[in-house]
Scaffold this motif. Structure first.
Motif, PDB file in Angstrom:
ATOM      1  N   MET A   1       0.865  -1.175   0.000  1.00  0.00           N
ATOM      2  CA  MET A   1       0.000   0.000   0.000  1.00  0.00           C
ATOM      3  C   MET A   1       0.908   1.233   0.000  1.00  0.00           C
ATOM      4  N   VAL A   2       0.488   2.302  -0.654  1.00  0.00           N
ATOM      5  CA  VAL A   2       1.326   3.500  -0.717  1.00  0.00           C
ATOM      6  C   VAL A   2       0.487   4.736  -0.412  1.00  0.00           C
ATOM      7  N   ALA A   3       1.093   5.677   0.314  1.00  0.00           N
ATOM      8  CA  ALA A   3       0.434   6.950   0.629  1.00  0.00           C
ATOM      9  C   ALA A   3       1.407   8.085   0.322  1.00  0.00           C
ATOM     10  N   VAL A   4       0.946   9.064  -0.471  1.00  0.00           N
ATOM     11  CA  VAL A   4       1.804  10.141  -0.976  1.00  0.00           C
ATOM     12  C   VAL A   4       1.383  11.473  -0.367  1.00  0.00           C
TER      13      VAL A   4
ATOM     14  N   TYR B   1       5.999 -10.228  -4.279  1.00  0.00           N
ATOM     15  CA  TYR B   1       5.435 -11.022  -3.202  1.00  0.00           C
ATOM     16  C   TYR B   1       3.921 -10.869  -3.104  1.00  0.00           C
ATOM     17  N   ASP B   2       3.313 -10.267  -4.113  1.00  0.00           N
ATOM     18  CA  ASP B   2       1.870 -10.030  -4.133  1.00  0.00           C
ATOM     19  C   ASP B   2       1.331 -10.603  -5.441  1.00  0.00           C
ATOM     20  N   SER B   3       0.533 -11.669  -5.330  1.00  0.00           N
ATOM     21  CA  SER B   3       0.147 -12.416  -6.535  1.00  0.00           C
ATOM     22  C   SER B   3      -0.743 -11.619  -7.474  1.00  0.00           C
ATOM     23  N   ASP B   4      -1.707 -10.844  -6.954  1.00  0.00           N
ATOM     24  CA  ASP B   4      -2.615 -10.132  -7.863  1.00  0.00           C
ATOM     25  C   ASP B   4      -2.110  -8.733  -8.213  1.00  0.00           C
ATOM     26  N   ARG B   5      -1.114  -8.235  -7.465  1.00  0.00           N
ATOM     27  CA  ARG B   5      -0.514  -6.917  -7.725  1.00  0.00           C
ATOM     28  C   ARG B   5      -1.556  -5.809  -7.819  1.00  0.00           C
ATOM     29  N   GLN B   6      -2.563  -5.918  -6.956  1.00  0.00           N
ATOM     30  CA  GLN B   6      -3.566  -4.866  -6.830  1.00  0.00           C
ATOM     31  C   GLN B   6      -3.234  -4.058  -5.579  1.00  0.00           C
TER      32      GLN B   6
ATOM     33  N   VAL C   1      -5.111  -0.080  -7.626  1.00  0.00           N
ATOM     34  CA  VAL C   1      -4.614   0.040  -8.993  1.00  0.00           C
ATOM     35  C   VAL C   1      -3.731  -1.161  -9.305  1.00  0.00           C
ATOM     36  N   GLN C   2      -3.483  -1.384 -10.589  1.00  0.00           N
ATOM     37  CA  GLN C   2      -2.739  -2.548 -11.031  1.00  0.00           C
ATOM     38  C   GLN C   2      -1.250  -2.258 -11.097  1.00  0.00           C
ATOM     39  N   GLY C   3      -0.498  -2.902 -10.224  1.00  0.00           N
ATOM     40  CA  GLY C   3       0.954  -2.855 -10.300  1.00  0.00           C
ATOM     41  C   GLY C   3       1.557  -1.494  -9.989  1.00  0.00           C
TER      42      GLY C   3
ATOM     43  N   GLU D   1       3.125   0.274 -12.042  1.00  0.00           N
ATOM     44  CA  GLU D   1       2.802   1.165 -13.153  1.00  0.00           C
ATOM     45  C   GLU D   1       1.496   1.895 -12.896  1.00  0.00           C
ATOM     46  N   GLY D   2       0.528   1.210 -12.303  1.00  0.00           N
ATOM     47  CA  GLY D   2      -0.753   1.836 -11.983  1.00  0.00           C
ATOM     48  C   GLY D   2      -0.605   2.925 -10.936  1.00  0.00           C
ATOM     49  N   ILE D   3       0.248   2.688  -9.952  1.00  0.00           N
ATOM     50  CA  ILE D   3       0.497   3.710  -8.933  1.00  0.00           C
ATOM     51  C   ILE D   3       1.129   4.942  -9.570  1.00  0.00           C
ATOM     52  N   MET D   4       2.132   4.712 -10.418  1.00  0.00           N
ATOM     53  CA  MET D   4       2.817   5.831 -11.068  1.00  0.00           C
ATOM     54  C   MET D   4       1.853   6.632 -11.925  1.00  0.00           C
ATOM     55  N   SER D   5       0.996   5.942 -12.613  1.00  0.00           N
ATOM     56  CA  SER D   5       0.057   6.611 -13.514  1.00  0.00           C
ATOM     57  C   SER D   5      -0.964   7.450 -12.747  1.00  0.00           C
ATOM     58  N   CYS D   6      -1.567   6.876 -11.705  1.00  0.00           N
ATOM     59  CA  CYS D   6      -2.596   7.629 -10.989  1.00  0.00           C
ATOM     60  C   CYS D   6      -1.973   8.742 -10.143  1.00  0.00           C
ATOM     61  N   TYR D   7      -0.727   8.558  -9.717  1.00  0.00           N
ATOM     62  CA  TYR D   7      -0.021   9.629  -9.002  1.00  0.00           C
ATOM     63  C   TYR D   7       0.172  10.832  -9.929  1.00  0.00           C
ATOM     64  N   ALA D   8       0.642  10.583 -11.155  1.00  0.00           N
ATOM     65  CA  ALA D   8       0.859  11.675 -12.108  1.00  0.00           C
ATOM     66  C   ALA D   8      -0.450  12.369 -12.449  1.00  0.00           C
ATOM     67  N   ALA D   9      -1.527  11.582 -12.616  1.00  0.00           N
ATOM     68  CA  ALA D   9      -2.827  12.171 -12.943  1.00  0.00           C
ATOM     69  C   ALA D   9      -3.362  12.995 -11.781  1.00  0.00           C
ATOM     70  N   ALA D  10      -3.146  12.517 -10.546  1.00  0.00           N
ATOM     71  CA  ALA D  10      -3.665  13.227  -9.378  1.00  0.00           C
ATOM     72  C   ALA D  10      -3.052  14.604  -9.225  1.00  0.00           C
TER      73      ALA D  10
END
Length: 578
Positions: free
Chosen positions: A338-341, A382-387, A415-417, A419-428
């Motif tokens: 989980m990530v918090a920015v 270490y996370d099988s679904d990478r959600q 978000v997925q992977g 890459e999904g975190i990076m994408s939604c961070y940039a959009a936010a």
């Protein structure tokens, strides 16, 4: 760090070494990191076994004579050779006997490259290390990350061999890699000590006794292997069970020195008494329900040793298997990321190149992107679904109000992977207005809710919250309260400080000073679950932010599992969910 506490900083919880020593001296890491729970060191030694099938035949009158070479890719892209197998004659389906040794480091992405060669007959009389690989026929290459091997249930991974000239993905056969730990023994003992009639070393109160155990080594010296906590004001103490691994005591017959001290805040602990016993002797004390008298050794005032009335008893003795981090993750345990920015205004206008949130058109990553990528690429294995849940805090959101825990994506909570975190961070950054103040409590509480809910369904999930921030937290006590409450849950918190702020106050949240975090109600954290690193301290050195952040995670994970007697999925049954 996993029940390690300083002698000087409230160390009565467990009188061990400081965490700074753990980071600088390997011997101290062995002594203190394994002190109470038998935790392994930060790396695990593995042996890689290799086999191949359906290799290409490069010989005319016979089959290929294959040999495998294993490399690890450095951060600068260069390859370091780890080792070579033997050459197997005339075989397109070789099973090599020679093992490749590697130190598995959880906190690093360890990229492995495998090359397979057909060794020309005229070189068969040379040692494999002396072979010039340019003189051999190339049979194919494959690559993977070491994490991909150890997370498999059987710790085996099969890869397709390909050409190394970049011309397509031709199947040149298969290569299978199997990993095994080289730990000599997983045997450990859990032993409970008590004493009676100890001599009092204090004037106005009773002694605060603790035990220190050392192993006598072949050179004649001794090595401290474990210490108990100190029991306040008690001459008949009973200590919490102590876990000793076979690596620590070596054998049941190996002599150990047991010393009892009176704890003093100034670190000048006073010897109450000592004795020499082996593990076999201690086991016999339990069986016979007998006590062993402490002695005082000869001194300048006393020519002979003095037998004391104080006695040591063994009140409990259990032998058990001590499972490693690899045992858990290879059996199916997962780390959920989980990530918090931080979206507070102190980061600066994202449109300004001076901002910590500036998205460089050239593709250069800002500090937040670097932390997400570097930590995320490790955890995602270490996370099988990478959600992944991805949150922001301290920003004015789509609703117009300031929130201290909002989804970076306006449409989904996960978000997925990476890459999904990076994408939604940039959009936010285009949709969220930076505001403030810097509050950690809400995101930690949210992460704890998720971990707590998962605990009712499965013991096979452990959560890792990455908080990236540019400033000092302003709800320090509320954050401490949330962390103390979360310390009972399968959760670790990694905090990266970016920018030039003074983060000294933040180190209060990290228990590396030897004193466990305490809530406003006086409750002490069950275990240390926080690791804080200012990114500026690692940018100039050889150690990456990933190594600095994740070096404690395996120990935090193992402390949680072992304290609750949770076993790997392929071992004996685990306790039912609460």
């Amino acid at each position: 760090m996993g029940n390690c506490y300083s002698d000087l900083e409230g160390g009565k919880q467990a009188v061990g070494g400081s965490v700074n020593q753990l980071r600088t001296e390997l011997n101290d890491a062995v002594h203190y990191f394994n002190m109470n729970k038998g935790l392994h060191s930060l790396s695990t030694q593995l042996e890689l076994s290799l086999s191949a099938s359906k290799l290409q035949d490069r010989d005319i009158t016979s089959k290929s004579d294959p040999m495998a070479v294993v490399y690890i890719k450095r951060r600068d892209g260069k390859l370091d050779e780890l080792g070579r197998t033997e050459v197997i004659m005339n075989n397109l389906n070789p099973i090599w006997i020679q093992k490749i040794n590697i130190s598995y480091q959880f906190e690093m992405v360890q990229s492995l490259i495998f090359h397979v060669y057909d060794v020309d007959t005229k070189y068969h009389n040379l040692p494999v290390k002396a072979l010039n690989l340019k003189d051999q026929d190339f049979l194919g290459e494959a690559s993977c990350v070491l994490s991909e091997i150890v997370t498999k249930r059987d710790r085996s991974l099969t890869l397709t061999l390909q050409s190394n000239n970049g011309r397509g993905l031709k199947n040149l056969g298969n290569l299978t890699i199997h990993a095994e730990e080289t730990v000599a023994s997983k045997t450990a003992i859990e032993i409970t000590f008590l004493c009676t009639n100890l001599d009092n070393k204090d004037l106005l109160s009773k002694s605060d006794p603790f035990l220190r155990i050392s192993r006598i080594v072949e050179t004649g010296g001794s090595v401290v292997i474990a210490k108990t906590e100190a029991v306040n004001n008690n001459l008949n103490p009973v200590w919490k069970p102590l876990c000793l691994t076979m690596q620590q005591f070596v054998s049941k017959e190996n002599p150990l020195i047991l010393e009892c001290f009176d704890f003093n805040d100034n670190g000048n602990h006073v010897l109450i008494g000592m004795m020499q016993k082996s593990v076999a002797d201690l086991e016999n004390l339990l069986r016979t329900r007998a006590g062993a008298n402490f002695i005082l050794p000869p001194s300048s005032h006393r020519k002979h040793e003095k037998v004391l009335k104080g006695k040591l008893f063994v009140d409990g003795y259990v032998e058990k298997n001590l499972y490693s981090f690899v045992d858990y993750i290879s059996s199916g345990f997962e780390l959920n990321f989980m990530v918090a920015v931080d979206f507070t205004a102190s980061n600066g206008n994202p449109r300004s190149p001076d901002s910590l949130h500036y998205i460089d058109p050239s593709g250069r990553l800002n500090a937040y992107q670097q932390a997400i990528m570097q930590v995320g690429e490790v955890i995602q294995f270490y996370d099988s679904d990478r959600q992944f849940p991805a949150w922001g805090f301290g920003g004015r959101t789509y609703t117009g109000s300031v929130s201290h825990c909002f989804n970076l994506s306006p449409t989904v909570s996960e978000v997925q992977g990476v890459e999904g975190i990076m994408s939604c961070y940039a959009a936010a950054l285009h949709n969220i207005t930076l505001a403030g103040p810097t509050l950690f409590g809400p995101v930690i509480t949210k992460a704890a809710e998720i971990a707590g809910h998962a605990l009712t369904q499965s013991h096979a999930k452990y959560y890792v919250l990455l908080i990236i921030t540019d400033g000092v937290v302003t709800d320090l006590q509320e954050t401490a309260d949330a962390i103390v409450k979360a310390s009972d849950l399968p959760l670790s918190i990694l905090i990266v400080g970016v920018g030039g702020a003074d983060f000294k106050q933040m180190e209060f949240l990290d228990a590396d000073n030897g004193k466990r975090l305490e809530s406003s109600l006086g409750r002490v954290a069950t275990r240390d679950i926080v690791q804080f690193v200012p990114m500026r301290e690692v940018h100039g050195g050889q150690v990456s932010v990933v190594q600095s952040l994740l070096e404690e995670l395996p120990s935090q994970f193992l402390t949680y599992m072992r304290c609750r007697d949770i076993k790997p999925l392929n071992s004996h049954s685990n306790p039912p969910p609460p």
